[in-house]
Design a protein around this motif. Structure first.
Motif, PDB file in Angstrom:
ATOM      1  N   MET A   1     -19.029   9.141  31.741  1.00  0.00           N
ATOM      2  CA  MET A   1     -18.293   9.141  30.483  1.00  0.00           C
ATOM      3  C   MET A   1     -17.029   9.978  30.625  1.00  0.00           C
ATOM      4  SD  MET A   1     -21.021  11.472  28.303  1.00  0.00           S
ATOM      5  CE  MET A   1     -22.382  10.412  28.808  1.00  0.00           C
ATOM      6  N   ARG A   2     -15.966   9.498  30.025  1.00  0.00           N
ATOM      7  CA  ARG A   2     -14.654  10.121  30.178  1.00  0.00           C
ATOM      8  C   ARG A   2     -14.224  10.789  28.869  1.00  0.00           C
ATOM      9  NH1 ARG A   2     -10.570   9.338  33.902  1.00  0.00           N
ATOM     10  NH2 ARG A   2      -8.428   9.665  33.196  1.00  0.00           N
ATOM     11  N   PHE A   3     -13.701  12.017  28.994  1.00  0.00           N
ATOM     12  CA  PHE A   3     -13.255  12.778  27.828  1.00  0.00           C
ATOM     13  C   PHE A   3     -11.850  13.326  28.051  1.00  0.00           C
ATOM     14  CE2 PHE A   3     -17.882  13.175  27.616  1.00  0.00           C
ATOM     15  CZ  PHE A   3     -18.137  12.979  26.262  1.00  0.00           C
ATOM     16  N   PRO A  27     -18.420  16.795  36.511  1.00  0.00           N
ATOM     17  CA  PRO A  27     -18.412  15.440  37.080  1.00  0.00           C
ATOM     18  C   PRO A  27     -19.712  15.071  37.791  1.00  0.00           C
ATOM     19  CG  PRO A  27     -16.310  16.514  37.471  1.00  0.00           C
ATOM     20  CD  PRO A  27     -17.233  17.565  36.923  1.00  0.00           C
ATOM     21  N   GLU A  28     -20.422  16.072  38.333  1.00  0.00           N
ATOM     22  CA  GLU A  28     -21.698  15.791  38.998  1.00  0.00           C
ATOM     23  C   GLU A  28     -22.762  15.330  38.007  1.00  0.00           C
ATOM     24  OE1 GLU A  28     -23.172  18.351  42.050  1.00  0.00           O
ATOM     25  OE2 GLU A  28     -21.243  19.364  42.280  1.00  0.00           O
ATOM     26  N   LEU A  29     -22.516  15.603  36.730  1.00  0.00           N
ATOM     27  CA  LEU A  29     -23.440  15.170  35.682  1.00  0.00           C
ATOM     28  C   LEU A  29     -22.928  13.925  34.965  1.00  0.00           C
ATOM     29  CD1 LEU A  29     -24.209  18.718  34.324  1.00  0.00           C
ATOM     30  CD2 LEU A  29     -25.925  17.156  35.253  1.00  0.00           C
ATOM     31  N   GLY A  30     -21.854  13.358  35.469  1.00  0.00           N
ATOM     32  CA  GLY A  30     -21.324  12.130  34.885  1.00  0.00           C
ATOM     33  C   GLY A  30     -20.287  12.331  33.806  1.00  0.00           C
ATOM     34  N   ILE A  31     -19.745  13.546  33.716  1.00  0.00           N
ATOM     35  CA  ILE A  31     -18.726  13.854  32.702  1.00  0.00           C
ATOM     36  C   ILE A  31     -17.372  13.951  33.400  1.00  0.00           C
ATOM     37  CG2 ILE A  31     -17.926  15.533  31.004  1.00  0.00           C
ATOM     38  CD1 ILE A  31     -20.856  16.367  30.632  1.00  0.00           C
ATOM     39  N   GLU A 129     -26.203  13.699  25.217  1.00  0.00           N
ATOM     40  CA  GLU A 129     -25.713  12.494  25.883  1.00  0.00           C
ATOM     41  C   GLU A 129     -26.094  12.443  27.355  1.00  0.00           C
ATOM     42  OE1 GLU A 129     -21.721  11.244  24.846  1.00  0.00           O
ATOM     43  OE2 GLU A 129     -21.706  12.618  23.122  1.00  0.00           O
ATOM     44  N   ILE A 130     -26.084  13.582  28.008  1.00  0.00           N
ATOM     45  CA  ILE A 130     -26.542  13.645  29.402  1.00  0.00           C
ATOM     46  C   ILE A 130     -28.054  13.808  29.435  1.00  0.00           C
ATOM     47  CG2 ILE A 130     -26.383  14.901  31.584  1.00  0.00           C
ATOM     48  CD1 ILE A 130     -23.845  13.346  30.727  1.00  0.00           C
TER      49      ILE A 130
END
Length: 296
Positions: A1-3, A27-31, A129-130
């Protein structure tokens, strides 16, 4: 997901190690964090929004409009930034007359508030969300044996119908977040009490020191090894503020305060030096020995 990454003023200037850690581990958690050119102060309530309410709303609306152009929700590392941006975002969505007045000003900068994005604190993103289980999956070095007192902070809790983060009278989310890292969350006296940062900087420092001292003693008496926070101002108060208050109050203990992302990075194998612990004012050999043992 991008913020769109709203860094605020405080972290880049006074705590750049927290910004660095965010870029390294989120980023390692998908953020995915997108740096945005043009963001200003959120603005800080005491300096702008309280004495100049409409100006503060326009400041915040401009930041929101910039993020809207990027098409991403905002993520922050700061309770205060979340408080300001989230409240103005909701206020402008509900009040069309105010929104029109604000957009009239924003038009001078070729911007327009549309109400198309959300403002999210990183801790809420991580937990909702994560998910805690995904965070657990990243833990390589559990903080076993470390007793941690969490301080949620004021601005992330109230008003609860807008912030939607935790129970203001019995906050537990940070305890859950630290427990998933293998540490032992502890309860303590004055858990919901303010850290005193605003009072210290805009009011009566002596009163702020007494308030902070009560909170620190509650943590120490409960057996805490360290403190967990999710707000840069709270970190400053519980670190530098603790050092200053300790001199006045003659505290005979020191409790290192770390930002949650620093704890998370430690469990992922980062060293105390790599998470920026060396830049903190309050250090404790016992805490450091426990962390070295965990990372060994």
């Amino acid at each position: 997901m991008r913020f769109s990454f709203f860094k605020g003023c405080f972290i880049p200037i006074r705590q750049p190690h927290i910004e660095k850690i965010a870029y390294q581990i989120l980023p390692e958690l998908g953020i995915e964090l997108e740096s945005v050119t043009g963001f200003t102060c959120c603005p800080e309530p005491m300096g702008v929004s309280l004495p100049h309410k409409f100006t503060g709303i326009v400041f915040a609306a401009r930041n929101l409009a910039i993020a809207e152009e990027k098409g991403n929700d905002i993520i922050t590392l700061c309770n205060g930034c979340t408080y300001t941006l989230k409240q103005v975002n909701m206020q402008l969505k509900r009040d069309s007359e105010l929104r029109d007045k604000v957009n009239e000003i924003l038009a001078e900068t070729d911007l327009q508030f549309k109400g198309s994005i959300k403002v999210k604190h990183f801790a809420k993103v991580l937990t909702e969300e994560i998910g805690l289980e995904k965070i657990r999956g990243k833990v390589e070095k559990p903080l076993k044996g470390l007793r941690v007192a969490s301080h949620t902070g004021c601005h992330i809790l109230s008003p609860p119908e807008i912030m939607e983060f935790d129970d203001p009278l019995n906050p537990v989310r940070l305890d859950e977040m630290i427990k998933i890292l293998g540490a032992e969350p502890i309860d303590y006296s004055y858990k919901t009490q303010c850290c005193g940062w605003t009072l210290s900087n805009f009011g009566d420092r002596a009163s702020a020191n007494r308030l902070l001292g009560d909170k620190l003693r509650g943590m120490h008496d409960a057996g805490a090894d360290s403190i967990n926070v999710i707000c840069p101002q709270c970190l400053a108060q519980l670190d530098t503020g603790q050092m200053m208050a300790g001199r006045t109050l003659k505290l005979d203990f020191e409790l290192p305060a770390l930002f949650y992302l620093q704890y998370l990075a430690l469990t992922m194998g980062y060293s105390l030096n790599e998470v920026g612990y060396g830049s903190h004012r309050v250090k404790d050999p016992g805490f450091e020995a426990k962390i070295r043992g965990i990372l060994a």
